[in-house]
Design a protein around this motif. Structure first.
Motif, PDB file in Angstrom:
ATOM      1  N   LYS A  47     -18.638  97.927 109.241  1.00  5.98           N
ATOM      2  CA  LYS A  47     -20.091  97.891 109.036  1.00  5.98           C
ATOM      3  C   LYS A  47     -20.461  98.511 107.699  1.00  5.98           C
ATOM      4  O   LYS A  47     -21.279  97.968 106.957  1.00  5.98           O
ATOM      5  CB  LYS A  47     -20.800  98.605 110.184  1.00  5.98           C
ATOM      6  CG  LYS A  47     -22.292  98.501 110.118  1.00  5.98           C
ATOM      7  CD  LYS A  47     -22.939  99.093 111.359  1.00  5.98           C
ATOM      8  CE  LYS A  47     -24.439  98.902 111.328  1.00  5.98           C
ATOM      9  NZ  LYS A  47     -25.081  99.360 112.555  1.00  5.98           N
ATOM     10  N   ASN A  48     -19.852  99.641 107.364  1.00  3.03           N
ATOM     11  CA  ASN A  48     -20.128 100.294 106.079  1.00  3.03           C
ATOM     12  C   ASN A  48     -19.738  99.413 104.900  1.00  3.03           C
ATOM     13  O   ASN A  48     -20.441  99.374 103.890  1.00  3.03           O
ATOM     14  CB  ASN A  48     -19.421 101.638 105.990  1.00  3.03           C
ATOM     15  CG  ASN A  48     -20.063 102.698 106.852  1.00  3.03           C
ATOM     16  OD1 ASN A  48     -21.227 102.595 107.213  1.00  3.03           O
ATOM     17  ND2 ASN A  48     -19.298 103.713 107.208  1.00  3.03           N
ATOM     18  N   LEU A  49     -18.618  98.714 105.004  1.00  5.47           N
ATOM     19  CA  LEU A  49     -18.178  97.837 103.924  1.00  5.47           C
ATOM     20  C   LEU A  49     -19.174  96.715 103.665  1.00  5.47           C
ATOM     21  O   LEU A  49     -19.429  96.349 102.526  1.00  5.47           O
ATOM     22  CB  LEU A  49     -16.815  97.222 104.256  1.00  5.47           C
ATOM     23  CG  LEU A  49     -15.601  98.124 104.104  1.00  5.47           C
ATOM     24  CD1 LEU A  49     -14.368  97.443 104.684  1.00  5.47           C
ATOM     25  CD2 LEU A  49     -15.371  98.462 102.648  1.00  5.47           C
ATOM     26  N   SER A  62     -22.468  96.532 104.721  1.00  4.75           N
ATOM     27  CA  SER A  62     -23.885  96.878 104.683  1.00  4.75           C
ATOM     28  C   SER A  62     -24.494  96.727 103.284  1.00  4.75           C
ATOM     29  O   SER A  62     -25.707  96.636 103.149  1.00  4.75           O
ATOM     30  CB  SER A  62     -24.108  98.293 105.214  1.00  4.75           C
ATOM     31  OG  SER A  62     -23.485  99.236 104.378  1.00  4.75           O
ATOM     32  N   LYS A  63     -23.666  96.658 102.263  1.00  8.39           N
ATOM     33  CA  LYS A  63     -24.196  96.452 100.909  1.00  8.39           C
ATOM     34  C   LYS A  63     -24.833  95.075 100.749  1.00  8.39           C
ATOM     35  O   LYS A  63     -25.608  94.846  99.835  1.00  8.39           O
ATOM     36  CB  LYS A  63     -23.114  96.665  99.856  1.00  8.39           C
ATOM     37  CG  LYS A  63     -22.010  95.630  99.854  1.00  8.39           C
ATOM     38  CD  LYS A  63     -20.947  95.939  98.834  1.00  8.39           C
ATOM     39  CE  LYS A  63     -21.244  95.205  97.552  1.00  8.39           C
ATOM     40  NZ  LYS A  63     -20.294  95.476  96.495  1.00  8.39           N
ATOM     41  N   PHE A  64     -24.536  94.134 101.661  1.00 10.38           N
ATOM     42  CA  PHE A  64     -25.108  92.790 101.594  1.00 10.38           C
ATOM     43  C   PHE A  64     -26.399  92.664 102.395  1.00 10.38           C
ATOM     44  O   PHE A  64     -27.142  91.709 102.234  1.00 10.38           O
ATOM     45  CB  PHE A  64     -24.103  91.753 102.100  1.00 10.38           C
ATOM     46  CG  PHE A  64     -22.855  91.714 101.272  1.00 10.38           C
ATOM     47  CD1 PHE A  64     -22.855  91.151 100.011  1.00 10.38           C
ATOM     48  CD2 PHE A  64     -21.674  92.253 101.747  1.00 10.38           C
ATOM     49  CE1 PHE A  64     -21.700  91.124  99.244  1.00 10.38           C
ATOM     50  CE2 PHE A  64     -20.514  92.225 100.994  1.00 10.38           C
ATOM     51  CZ  PHE A  64     -20.532  91.664  99.731  1.00 10.38           C
ATOM     52  N   GLU A  88     -28.589  94.148 106.336  1.00 10.26           N
ATOM     53  CA  GLU A  88     -28.559  94.866 107.606  1.00 10.26           C
ATOM     54  C   GLU A  88     -27.564  94.223 108.570  1.00 10.26           C
ATOM     55  O   GLU A  88     -27.759  93.100 109.027  1.00 10.26           O
ATOM     56  CB  GLU A  88     -29.947  94.886 108.234  1.00 10.26           C
ATOM     57  CG  GLU A  88     -30.006  95.714 109.495  1.00 10.26           C
ATOM     58  CD  GLU A  88     -31.400  95.756 110.102  1.00 10.26           C
ATOM     59  OE1 GLU A  88     -31.480  96.051 111.302  1.00 10.26           O
ATOM     60  OE2 GLU A  88     -32.388  95.495 109.391  1.00 10.26           O
ATOM     61  N   GLN A 111     -29.121  87.150 104.135  1.00 10.00           N
ATOM     62  CA  GLN A 111     -28.195  88.252 103.893  1.00 10.00           C
ATOM     63  C   GLN A 111     -26.756  87.778 104.070  1.00 10.00           C
ATOM     64  O   GLN A 111     -25.882  88.121 103.275  1.00 10.00           O
ATOM     65  CB  GLN A 111     -28.491  89.407 104.840  1.00 10.00           C
ATOM     66  CG  GLN A 111     -29.805  90.080 104.573  1.00 10.00           C
ATOM     67  CD  GLN A 111     -30.197  91.071 105.656  1.00 10.00           C
ATOM     68  OE1 GLN A 111     -29.623  91.109 106.738  1.00 10.00           O
ATOM     69  NE2 GLN A 111     -31.210  91.879 105.374  1.00 10.00           N
ATOM     70  N   SER A 145     -16.304  88.460  96.987  1.00 10.41           N
ATOM     71  CA  SER A 145     -16.830  89.796  97.283  1.00 10.41           C
ATOM     72  C   SER A 145     -16.114  90.407  98.471  1.00 10.41           C
ATOM     73  O   SER A 145     -15.857  91.607  98.503  1.00 10.41           O
ATOM     74  CB  SER A 145     -18.341  89.751  97.524  1.00 10.41           C
ATOM     75  OG  SER A 145     -18.661  88.951  98.633  1.00 10.41           O
ATOM     76  N   LEU A 154     -13.897  93.890  98.583  1.00 10.26           N
ATOM     77  CA  LEU A 154     -14.172  94.953  99.544  1.00 10.26           C
ATOM     78  C   LEU A 154     -12.915  95.353 100.313  1.00 10.26           C
ATOM     79  O   LEU A 154     -12.649  96.530 100.520  1.00 10.26           O
ATOM     80  CB  LEU A 154     -15.222  94.489 100.573  1.00 10.26           C
ATOM     81  CG  LEU A 154     -16.666  94.434 100.123  1.00 10.26           C
ATOM     82  CD1 LEU A 154     -17.503  93.820 101.234  1.00 10.26           C
ATOM     83  CD2 LEU A 154     -17.179  95.816  99.784  1.00 10.26           C
TER      84      LEU A 154
END
Length: 70
Positions: free
Chosen positions: A26-28, A30-32, A34, A55, A63, A67
């Motif tokens: 999720k952290n990886l 979340s930059k894109f 919610e 999103q 990308s 990641l």
């Protein structure tokens, strides 16, 4: 309800390590946008769902590779 591919909010992700927990994935991503749901199959792939299709469309193969390798 339309079934157009443009409304898909979930992305298939290849290269997910089986030991990664939901929070890490999720952290990886979340930059894109919610992240609403994460699934790690434990078989080297998973799924990440976003709040909106817009999103989800921000996620590109390049990308994701960046990641997962970083």
């Amino acid at each position: 309800a339309t079934s157009s591919i443009l409304n898909i909010c979930q992305v298939f992700v290849y290269g997910v390590h089986r030991t990664w927990d939901i929070g890490t994935i999720k952290n990886l991503f979340s930059k894109f946008g919610e992240v609403t749901k994460v699934t790690n199959t434990g078989k080297g792939y998973g799924f990440v769902a976003f709040k909106t299709a817009a999103q989800a469309r921000l996620v590109s193969p390049l990308s994701v590779m960046t990641l997962l390798v970083a």
